[in-house]
Design a protein around this motif. Structure first.
Motif, PDB file in Angstrom:
ATOM      1  N   HIS A  67       4.644   9.127  19.679  1.00  0.00           N
ATOM      2  CA  HIS A  67       5.678   8.083  20.299  1.00  0.00           C
ATOM      3  C   HIS A  67       5.246   8.246  22.017  1.00  0.00           C
ATOM      4  CE1 HIS A  67       7.666   7.279  16.697  1.00  0.00           C
ATOM      5  NE2 HIS A  67       7.767   8.685  16.519  1.00  0.00           N
ATOM      6  N   PRO A  68       5.590   7.094  22.707  1.00  0.00           N
ATOM      7  CA  PRO A  68       5.430   7.413  24.014  1.00  0.00           C
ATOM      8  C   PRO A  68       6.368   8.180  24.760  1.00  0.00           C
ATOM      9  CG  PRO A  68       6.430   5.212  23.439  1.00  0.00           C
ATOM     10  CD  PRO A  68       6.094   5.911  22.264  1.00  0.00           C
ATOM     11  N   GLY A  69       6.286   8.527  25.823  1.00  0.00           N
ATOM     12  CA  GLY A  69       7.187   9.609  26.618  1.00  0.00           C
ATOM     13  C   GLY A  69       8.548   9.096  27.356  1.00  0.00           C
ATOM     14  N   THR A  70       8.065   7.858  27.643  1.00  0.00           N
ATOM     15  CA  THR A  70       9.378   6.976  28.361  1.00  0.00           C
ATOM     16  C   THR A  70       9.589   5.709  27.265  1.00  0.00           C
ATOM     17  OG1 THR A  70       7.759   5.471  29.648  1.00  0.00           O
ATOM     18  CG2 THR A  70       8.458   7.559  30.485  1.00  0.00           C
ATOM     19  N   ALA A  71      10.972   5.296  27.606  1.00  0.00           N
ATOM     20  CA  ALA A  71      11.629   4.123  26.970  1.00  0.00           C
ATOM     21  C   ALA A  71      12.544   3.517  28.125  1.00  0.00           C
ATOM     22  CB  ALA A  71      12.106   4.465  25.677  1.00  0.00           C
ATOM     23  N   TYR A  72      12.884   2.411  27.605  1.00  0.00           N
ATOM     24  CA  TYR A  72      13.739   1.623  28.548  1.00  0.00           C
ATOM     25  C   TYR A  72      15.292   1.168  28.058  1.00  0.00           C
ATOM     26  CZ  TYR A  72       9.300   1.251  30.609  1.00  0.00           C
ATOM     27  OH  TYR A  72       8.115   1.624  31.028  1.00  0.00           O
ATOM     28  N   LYS A  73      16.100   1.356  29.009  1.00  0.00           N
ATOM     29  CA  LYS A  73      17.637   1.068  28.702  1.00  0.00           C
ATOM     30  C   LYS A  73      17.920  -0.243  29.611  1.00  0.00           C
ATOM     31  CE  LYS A  73      21.557   0.938  27.004  1.00  0.00           C
ATOM     32  NZ  LYS A  73      21.900   0.244  25.781  1.00  0.00           N
ATOM     33  N   ILE A  74      18.299  -1.355  28.912  1.00  0.00           N
ATOM     34  CA  ILE A  74      18.679  -2.345  29.588  1.00  0.00           C
ATOM     35  C   ILE A  74      20.299  -2.211  29.904  1.00  0.00           C
ATOM     36  CG2 ILE A  74      18.702  -4.920  29.946  1.00  0.00           C
ATOM     37  CD1 ILE A  74      16.739  -4.723  27.423  1.00  0.00           C
ATOM     38  N   LEU A  75      20.724  -2.460  31.163  1.00  0.00           N
ATOM     39  CA  LEU A  75      22.001  -2.434  31.525  1.00  0.00           C
ATOM     40  C   LEU A  75      22.402  -3.870  32.318  1.00  0.00           C
ATOM     41  CD1 LEU A  75      21.199   1.008  32.929  1.00  0.00           C
ATOM     42  CD2 LEU A  75      23.014   0.985  31.472  1.00  0.00           C
ATOM     43  N   THR A  76      23.748  -3.881  32.038  1.00  0.00           N
ATOM     44  CA  THR A  76      24.130  -4.940  33.104  1.00  0.00           C
ATOM     45  C   THR A  76      24.505  -4.448  34.379  1.00  0.00           C
ATOM     46  OG1 THR A  76      26.612  -4.392  32.478  1.00  0.00           O
ATOM     47  CG2 THR A  76      25.489  -5.936  31.154  1.00  0.00           C
ATOM     48  N   ALA A  77      24.675  -5.078  35.573  1.00  0.00           N
ATOM     49  CA  ALA A  77      24.949  -4.659  37.014  1.00  0.00           C
ATOM     50  C   ALA A  77      26.300  -3.790  36.836  1.00  0.00           C
ATOM     51  CB  ALA A  77      25.321  -5.936  37.869  1.00  0.00           C
ATOM     52  N   ALA A 105      11.256  13.092  26.969  1.00  0.00           N
ATOM     53  CA  ALA A 105      11.141  14.535  26.935  1.00  0.00           C
ATOM     54  C   ALA A 105      12.300  15.238  27.506  1.00  0.00           C
ATOM     55  CB  ALA A 105       9.734  14.873  27.707  1.00  0.00           C
ATOM     56  N   ALA A 106      12.919  14.435  28.750  1.00  0.00           N
ATOM     57  CA  ALA A 106      14.042  15.282  29.203  1.00  0.00           C
ATOM     58  C   ALA A 106      15.243  15.257  28.152  1.00  0.00           C
ATOM     59  CB  ALA A 106      14.413  14.499  30.727  1.00  0.00           C
ATOM     60  N   LEU A 107      15.251  14.543  27.280  1.00  0.00           N
ATOM     61  CA  LEU A 107      16.510  14.351  26.376  1.00  0.00           C
ATOM     62  C   LEU A 107      16.213  15.332  25.095  1.00  0.00           C
ATOM     63  CD1 LEU A 107      16.947  10.528  26.796  1.00  0.00           C
ATOM     64  CD2 LEU A 107      18.146  12.383  27.973  1.00  0.00           C
ATOM     65  N   GLY A 108      15.027  15.633  25.028  1.00  0.00           N
ATOM     66  CA  GLY A 108      14.755  16.766  23.887  1.00  0.00           C
ATOM     67  C   GLY A 108      15.128  15.963  22.294  1.00  0.00           C
ATOM     68  N   GLU A 109      15.758  16.778  21.693  1.00  0.00           N
ATOM     69  CA  GLU A 109      16.319  16.474  20.282  1.00  0.00           C
ATOM     70  C   GLU A 109      17.163  15.346  20.185  1.00  0.00           C
ATOM     71  OE1 GLU A 109      15.087  18.627  17.549  1.00  0.00           O
ATOM     72  OE2 GLU A 109      13.810  19.256  18.706  1.00  0.00           O
ATOM     73  N   SER A 110      17.627  14.983  21.208  1.00  0.00           N
ATOM     74  CA  SER A 110      18.891  13.920  21.296  1.00  0.00           C
ATOM     75  C   SER A 110      18.135  12.574  21.037  1.00  0.00           C
ATOM     76  CB  SER A 110      19.806  13.730  22.367  1.00  0.00           C
ATOM     77  OG  SER A 110      19.160  13.420  23.507  1.00  0.00           O
ATOM     78  N   VAL A 111      16.764  12.349  21.119  1.00  0.00           N
ATOM     79  CA  VAL A 111      16.226  11.281  20.839  1.00  0.00           C
ATOM     80  C   VAL A 111      15.548  11.143  19.341  1.00  0.00           C
ATOM     81  CG1 VAL A 111      14.117   9.838  21.255  1.00  0.00           C
ATOM     82  CG2 VAL A 111      15.542  10.976  23.251  1.00  0.00           C
ATOM     83  N   LYS A 112      15.727  10.080  18.802  1.00  0.00           N
ATOM     84  CA  LYS A 112      15.373   9.874  17.380  1.00  0.00           C
ATOM     85  C   LYS A 112      14.732   8.625  17.469  1.00  0.00           C
ATOM     86  CE  LYS A 112      17.678  13.500  15.796  1.00  0.00           C
ATOM     87  NZ  LYS A 112      16.992  14.680  16.055  1.00  0.00           N
ATOM     88  N   TRP A 113      13.406   8.246  16.575  1.00  0.00           N
ATOM     89  CA  TRP A 113      12.904   7.101  16.469  1.00  0.00           C
ATOM     90  C   TRP A 113      13.253   6.600  14.995  1.00  0.00           C
ATOM     91  CZ3 TRP A 113       9.796   4.643  19.835  1.00  0.00           C
ATOM     92  CH2 TRP A 113       9.564   5.230  21.200  1.00  0.00           C
ATOM     93  N   GLU A 114      13.919   5.378  15.017  1.00  0.00           N
ATOM     94  CA  GLU A 114      14.573   4.908  13.973  1.00  0.00           C
ATOM     95  C   GLU A 114      13.966   3.450  13.568  1.00  0.00           C
ATOM     96  OE1 GLU A 114      18.365   7.533  13.236  1.00  0.00           O
ATOM     97  OE2 GLU A 114      18.571   6.135  14.806  1.00  0.00           O
ATOM     98  N   VAL A 115      13.921   3.067  12.291  1.00  0.00           N
ATOM     99  CA  VAL A 115      13.547   1.840  12.029  1.00  0.00           C
ATOM    100  C   VAL A 115      14.925   0.829  12.337  1.00  0.00           C
ATOM    101  CG1 VAL A 115      13.075   0.158  10.005  1.00  0.00           C
ATOM    102  CG2 VAL A 115      12.231   2.457  10.237  1.00  0.00           C
ATOM    103  N   SER A 116      14.291  -0.357  12.903  1.00  0.00           N
ATOM    104  CA  SER A 116      15.335  -1.381  13.440  1.00  0.00           C
ATOM    105  C   SER A 116      14.654  -2.634  13.242  1.00  0.00           C
ATOM    106  CB  SER A 116      15.771  -0.930  14.800  1.00  0.00           C
ATOM    107  OG  SER A 116      16.783  -1.843  15.270  1.00  0.00           O
ATOM    108  N   ARG A 117      14.691  -3.497  14.486  1.00  0.00           N
ATOM    109  CA  ARG A 117      14.316  -4.888  14.207  1.00  0.00           C
ATOM    110  C   ARG A 117      12.776  -5.001  13.826  1.00  0.00           C
ATOM    111  NH1 ARG A 117      15.141  -6.103  19.487  1.00  0.00           N
ATOM    112  NH2 ARG A 117      12.862  -5.674  20.235  1.00  0.00           N
ATOM    113  N   GLY A 118      12.827  -5.952  12.711  1.00  0.00           N
ATOM    114  CA  GLY A 118      11.485  -6.033  12.294  1.00  0.00           C
ATOM    115  C   GLY A 118      10.884  -4.748  11.500  1.00  0.00           C
ATOM    116  N   GLY A 119      11.448  -3.829  11.234  1.00  0.00           N
ATOM    117  CA  GLY A 119      10.975  -2.606  10.735  1.00  0.00           C
ATOM    118  C   GLY A 119      10.277  -1.700  11.649  1.00  0.00           C
ATOM    119  N   ALA A 120      10.276  -1.919  12.919  1.00  0.00           N
ATOM    120  CA  ALA A 120       9.730  -1.230  14.040  1.00  0.00           C
ATOM    121  C   ALA A 120      10.517  -0.070  14.197  1.00  0.00           C
ATOM    122  CB  ALA A 120       9.455  -2.112  15.436  1.00  0.00           C
TER     123      ALA A 120
END
Length: 105
Positions: A5-15, A69-84
């Motif tokens: 899995h990549p080491g970074t991901a993105y969170k979209i936030l409203t202003a 990586a900074a979030l450690g075990e709290s990150v889980k990769w789970e099946v969602s949209r389109g099986g990804a």
């Protein structure tokens, strides 16, 4: 053979969410995150699809790049949209895990 899995991901936030995150130094989740019990993130190749599906027509959005990586075990990769597999954070997101942001108008 599995792809790492990549080491970074993105969170979209409203202003408003971003402003509150900056004030608090921690993000507990958007309404959808709180309802689902985890904070939704997108990998780089999933970001545009998430924007199109959930944020179409909205302005003032902020995209936060998150160091998984900074979030450690709290990150889980789970099946969602389109099986990804999508990254989900089970717990709060601390500002210290945000590597940078960019705005969308």
């Amino acid at each position: 053979m599995t792809t790492p899995h990549p080491g970074t991901a993105y969170k979209i936030l409203t202003a408003d969410q971003w402003a509150q995150f900056q004030t608090d130094g921690i993000f507990h989740g958007a309404p959808v995150d709180l309802a689902d019990g985890y904070i939704h993130l997108s990998a780089a190749d999933q970001l545009q699809g998430t924007l199109d599906k959930h944020f179409a027509g909205q302005s003032g959005l902020v995209i936060a790049e998150v160091d998984l990586a900074a979030l450690g075990e709290s990150v889980k990769w789970e099946v969602s949209r389109g099986g990804a597999l999508f990254p989900h954070i089970y717990g709060p997101l601390p500002m210290a895990a945000v590597l940078g942001t960019r705005g969308l108008d």
